[in-house]
Scaffold this motif. Structure first.
Motif, short mmCIF file in Angstrom:
data_model
loop_
_atom_site.label_atom_id
_atom_site.label_comp_id
_atom_site.label_asym_id
_atom_site.label_seq_id
_atom_site.Cartn_x
_atom_site.Cartn_y
_atom_site.Cartn_z
N ILE A 80 60.01 22.03 33.43
CA ILE A 80 59.04 21.17 32.42
C ILE A 80 57.94 21.96 31.92
O ILE A 80 58.37 22.56 31.58
CB ILE A 80 58.02 20.91 33.70
CG1 ILE A 80 57.85 20.35 34.78
CG2 ILE A 80 56.89 19.92 32.77
CD1 ILE A 80 57.57 20.00 35.94
N PRO A 81 59.12 20.97 30.34
CA PRO A 81 58.27 21.13 28.88
C PRO A 81 56.63 21.37 28.67
O PRO A 81 56.48 20.44 29.34
CB PRO A 81 59.38 20.06 28.29
CG PRO A 81 59.71 18.98 29.11
CD PRO A 81 59.45 19.45 30.36
N ILE A 82 56.76 22.10 28.05
CA ILE A 82 54.60 22.02 27.71
C ILE A 82 55.29 21.91 26.27
O ILE A 82 56.18 22.34 25.39
CB ILE A 82 54.59 23.71 27.78
CG1 ILE A 82 54.87 23.80 29.27
CG2 ILE A 82 53.34 23.83 27.42
CD1 ILE A 82 53.81 23.35 29.95
N ARG A 121 63.63 15.15 30.85
CA ARG A 121 62.86 14.57 32.25
C ARG A 121 61.87 13.53 31.79
O ARG A 121 62.18 13.26 30.51
CB ARG A 121 61.56 15.51 32.05
CG ARG A 121 62.23 16.99 32.41
CD ARG A 121 60.44 17.68 33.12
NE ARG A 121 60.10 17.07 34.44
CZ ARG A 121 60.57 16.81 35.66
NH1 ARG A 121 61.49 18.11 35.66
NH2 ARG A 121 60.13 16.47 36.73
N VAL A 122 61.32 12.30 32.39
CA VAL A 122 61.86 11.12 32.21
C VAL A 122 60.18 10.43 32.83
O VAL A 122 59.23 10.78 33.65
CB VAL A 122 62.51 10.47 33.17
CG1 VAL A 122 62.00 8.88 33.55
CG2 VAL A 122 63.94 10.10 32.64
N ILE A 123 59.32 10.08 31.35
CA ILE A 123 57.80 9.51 31.33
C ILE A 123 58.30 8.45 32.30
O ILE A 123 58.60 6.90 31.14
CB ILE A 123 56.81 9.34 30.12
CG1 ILE A 123 57.28 10.58 29.89
CG2 ILE A 123 55.73 8.58 30.86
CD1 ILE A 123 57.04 10.90 28.22
N ARG A 124 57.78 7.83 33.58
CA ARG A 124 58.23 6.18 34.03
C ARG A 124 56.15 5.26 33.40
O ARG A 124 56.36 4.23 34.55
CB ARG A 124 58.37 6.94 35.46
CG ARG A 124 59.33 7.17 35.77
CD ARG A 124 59.83 6.98 36.75
NE ARG A 124 60.81 8.11 37.06
CZ ARG A 124 62.67 8.25 36.94
NH1 ARG A 124 62.63 6.78 36.20
NH2 ARG A 124 63.43 8.88 37.18
N ILE A 138 55.88 -0.29 34.60
CA ILE A 138 57.94 1.05 34.91
C ILE A 138 58.11 1.32 34.17
O ILE A 138 58.80 -0.05 33.39
CB ILE A 138 58.09 0.85 36.59
CG1 ILE A 138 57.13 0.94 37.58
CG2 ILE A 138 59.46 1.92 36.14
CD1 ILE A 138 56.53 1.71 37.96
N LEU A 139 58.25 2.59 33.48
CA LEU A 139 59.47 2.20 32.39
C LEU A 139 60.14 3.24 33.07
O LEU A 139 60.34 4.69 33.43
CB LEU A 139 58.36 2.18 30.95
CG LEU A 139 57.31 3.41 30.87
CD1 LEU A 139 57.86 4.11 29.85
CD2 LEU A 139 56.24 2.86 30.61
N GLU A 140 60.65 3.77 31.66
CA GLU A 140 61.99 4.61 31.15
C GLU A 140 61.77 5.76 29.60
O GLU A 140 62.70 4.97 29.02
CB GLU A 140 63.19 5.01 32.04
CG GLU A 140 63.55 5.58 33.16
CD GLU A 140 64.55 5.50 34.02
OE1 GLU A 140 65.22 4.40 34.50
OE2 GLU A 140 65.94 5.98 33.75
N ILE A 141 60.76 6.63 30.36
CA ILE A 141 60.87 6.84 28.39
C ILE A 141 61.05 8.53 28.04
O ILE A 141 60.53 9.14 30.00
CB ILE A 141 59.97 7.00 27.65
CG1 ILE A 141 60.19 5.34 27.42
CG2 ILE A 141 59.96 7.35 26.72
CD1 ILE A 141 57.96 5.00 26.80
N SER A 142 61.76 8.94 28.10
CA SER A 142 62.42 10.30 28.19
C SER A 142 61.22 11.21 26.98
O SER A 142 60.73 10.87 26.03
CB SER A 142 64.08 10.99 27.71
OG SER A 142 64.08 10.84 26.29
N VAL A 143 61.02 12.44 27.53
CA VAL A 143 59.99 13.34 27.21
C VAL A 143 60.23 13.99 25.40
O VAL A 143 59.91 13.34 25.03
CB VAL A 143 59.60 14.64 27.63
CG1 VAL A 143 59.24 15.28 26.79
CG2 VAL A 143 59.15 14.34 28.19
N GLU A 144 61.49 13.71 25.01
CA GLU A 144 62.61 13.79 24.01
C GLU A 144 62.25 12.78 22.72
O GLU A 144 61.40 12.79 21.96
CB GLU A 144 63.60 14.16 24.22
CG GLU A 144 64.52 13.46 22.89
CD GLU A 144 65.05 15.63 22.73
OE1 GLU A 144 65.18 15.74 23.26
OE2 GLU A 144 64.85 15.46 21.17
#
Lengths: 315, 98
Positions: free
Chosen positions: A113-115, A32-35, A3-9
Motif C-alpha cells: 500500500i502506497p504512503i 490501487r483503487v480509491i472507490r 462508487i467510483l474507481e480512481i487509481s491512487v496514481e
C-alpha cells in the motif's frame, strides 16, 4: 457515497500541485483503487474499533493520529497499523510532512500500500483532496465548440465547421472577453450540478484561425484574454441563415441543450452576411444574465401587452 | 409595398377583426410573422392609418391590437390571395388561444 474507481496514481497526479503530494513508499503500488470520493481520518480504527470503517477511502494520518500512534508501545502500534492495512485501504497520506513511523513503512511494504505525504495541515488537505477526487470523478465529455467567458457569463458556441466560431471568438477577445477553449471544450459536471468548461491540457491558450494557422492567444492579446475554466451559462448555436427556417422572434420560447444530463439555456443565431455575430452573442449573454437575475424582457413586455390590450377591451 | 410592382402581381386587401381575448400580444404576433414569412407576397397590416410590415414584431406590437380592433391586411405578390386566406384563418381561429 457514490462508487467510483480512481487509481491512487490518478489521485496523486490530480492533487500533486494543490496538496504538494510526494510519494514516501509503495511507488510500485500506485494502481490501487480509491472507490469512495471522501477522505477518512482513521482515529477510531487506530484504537481498534472497525465497525463502519470506510476502507475504500484515502486514509489520512494527521497530527492527532500521529500523536496517538506515538503514545502506543511499539508492538501495539505495529498491531493496530497492521489491522488498518489488512483492510486493503487504497493509500495513506501523512499531513504536515510528518516522517513515516517505521511501523507504518513496514505495514506499507507488507501489504503493498502506497504512503504519500503533504505539507498541508490535515483540514486543508482534506478540503483540497476531496475537491481533487470530486473533479476526477465528475462525469465529463469532450464537446465540439468554442467557449468564451463574457463578463462573468460562460458561453459555448457550437455550429458546423467553418461557420466562424473561432473568428467570432477572436472578435470577442478583442472586445475584452476571455477565451476558455477553442474548437474542443472539455465539459464536466461538478457536484453542484453546474457544467464547467475548460480546454484540453495540450491545446489550452491556443486557437486556430483559418488562413493564419495556430496562434498563441495570451502572447497576442495579453494574459487577461485567457481563462482556465468557466461555468457554462449559455449555449449559442450558430447556423447558416436559412430562409425556410423560422427563427424565434420573441424569445418567449426557451430553448435548452442537455449536456451531461443538465439542461443549459440555449439560443440559435442565424449567421448571415453583414451580421456582427460577436455583438449579437455579447447581447445574448447579457440577456441571459438578466434572465438569471429574474428579468425576462420578452415575458415582461408580453405581460404588459396582455394587460393593456385586455383593459382596452373593457374600456 | 404600396408602389406598383414591376410584374403584374396581384394586390389584395381584406378587413378583419381581432377576435382573441388578449389581442395581439407577443405569441400571436410571432405566429402571424411566421405565417406571413411563408408567402412570397409583401404583407402589411394597417390600423387607424398606421401601416406596418407583417414581418415586423415590434411593428405589430406597436399597433396595440386588442379584441375587437379592426385591421386592414394588404398583400401584394404572386400568392396574395392565398396569404390573405391563411392570415384570415389564423385570426379567425383566435390564434388557437381559446
Amino acid at each position: 457515497m457514490s462508487i467510483l474507481e480512481i487509481s491512487v496514481e490518478q489521485f496523486y497526479e490530480a492533487a500533486r500541485d494543490v496538496c504538494g503530494l510526494e510519494i514516501v513508499a509503495g511507488a510500485k503500488h500506485m494502481q490501487r483503487v480509491i472507490r469512495e470520493g471522501a477522505i477518512n481520518r482513521p482515529g477510531l480504527a487506530l484504537t481498534g474499533f472497525f465497525q463502519h470503517f470506510p476502507k475504500r477511502r484515502v486514509q489520512v494520518i494527521g497530527l492527532a493520529e500521529n500523536s496517538y500512534l506515538n503514545s502506543l508501545p511499539p508492538d501495539q502500534r505495529k498491531e493496530r497499523l497492521g489491522e488498518l492495512f489488512r483492510r486493503r485501504i487504497p493509500c495513506v497520506v501523512l499531513t504536515r510532512n510528518r516522517h513515516a513511523l517505521p511501523e507504518l513503512l513496514e505495514c506499507a511494504a507488507e501489504f503493498n500500500i502506497p504512503i504519500l505525504k503533504s505539507p498541508l495541515i490535515t483540514n486543508r488537505f482534506i478540503n483540497d483532496a476531496t475537491l481533487a477526487i470530486e473533479n476526477l470523478a465528475a462525469p465529463s465529455i469532450k464537446y465540439q465548440g468554442t467557449m468564451i467567458a463574457l463578463r462573468g457569463i460562460g458561453v459555448l458556441m457550437e455550429g458546423a465547421p467553418g461557420i466562424g466560431k473561432s473568428e467570432t471568438a477572436l472578435a470577442l477577445i478583442e472586445r475584452g472577453h476571455s477565451l476558455v477553449s477553442d474548437d474542443l471544450t472539455v465539459l464536466r459536471r461538478d457536484s453542484t450540478g453546474a457544467i464547467i468548461g475548460s480546454a484540453g491540457d495540450m491545446t489550452r491558450y491556443h486557437m486556430e484561425i483559418r488562413g493564419l494557422g495556430i496562434i498563441h492567444v495570451p502572447s497576442l492579446f495579453g494574459v487577461a484574454s485567457m481563462r482556465r475554466e468557466m461555468k457554462l451559462d449559455l449555449v449559442v448555436r450558430l447556423e447558416h441563415f436559412n430562409p425556410e427556417h423560422s427563427y424565434d422572434r420573441t424569445g418567449l420560447v426557451s430553448q435548452t441543450e442537455t449536456l451531461l444530463g443538465v439542461e443549459v439555456p440555449a439560443v440559435t443565431i442565424p449567421v448571415a452576411a453583414g451580421r456582427d455575430i460577436a455583438h449579437v452573442i455579447e447581447v445574448a449573454a447579457l440577456n441571459q444574465k438578466l434572465k438569471q437575475l429574474g428579468h425576462d424582457a420578452a415575458k415582461e413586455l408580453d405581460e404588459k401587452l396582455v394587460q393593456t390590450l385586455t383593459r382596452r377591451v373593457r374600456a | 409595398m404600396s408602389q406598383t410592382s414591376p410584374n403584374n402581381d396581384a394586390s389584395a386587401n381584406r378587413t378583419l377583426t381581432i377576435k382573441n381575448k388578449h389581442g395581439m400580444h407577443a405569441r400571436p404576433a410571432a405566429l402571424l410573422i411566421k405565417l406571413a414569412g411563408q408567402f412570397k407576397s409583401d404583407i402589411t397590416i394597417e390600423k387607424d392609418g398606421t401601416k406596418v410590415s407583417a414581418c415586423s414584431i415590434m411593428g405589430l406590437l406597436t399597433l396595440e391590437l386588442y379584441h375587437g380592433s379592426e385591421i386592414i391586411i394588404c398583400a401584394q405578390g404572386p400568392d396574395a390571395n392565398e396569404a390573405l386566406d391563411a392570415i384570415a384563418d389564423l385570426i379567425n381561429r383566435k390564434f388557437d388561444e381559446e
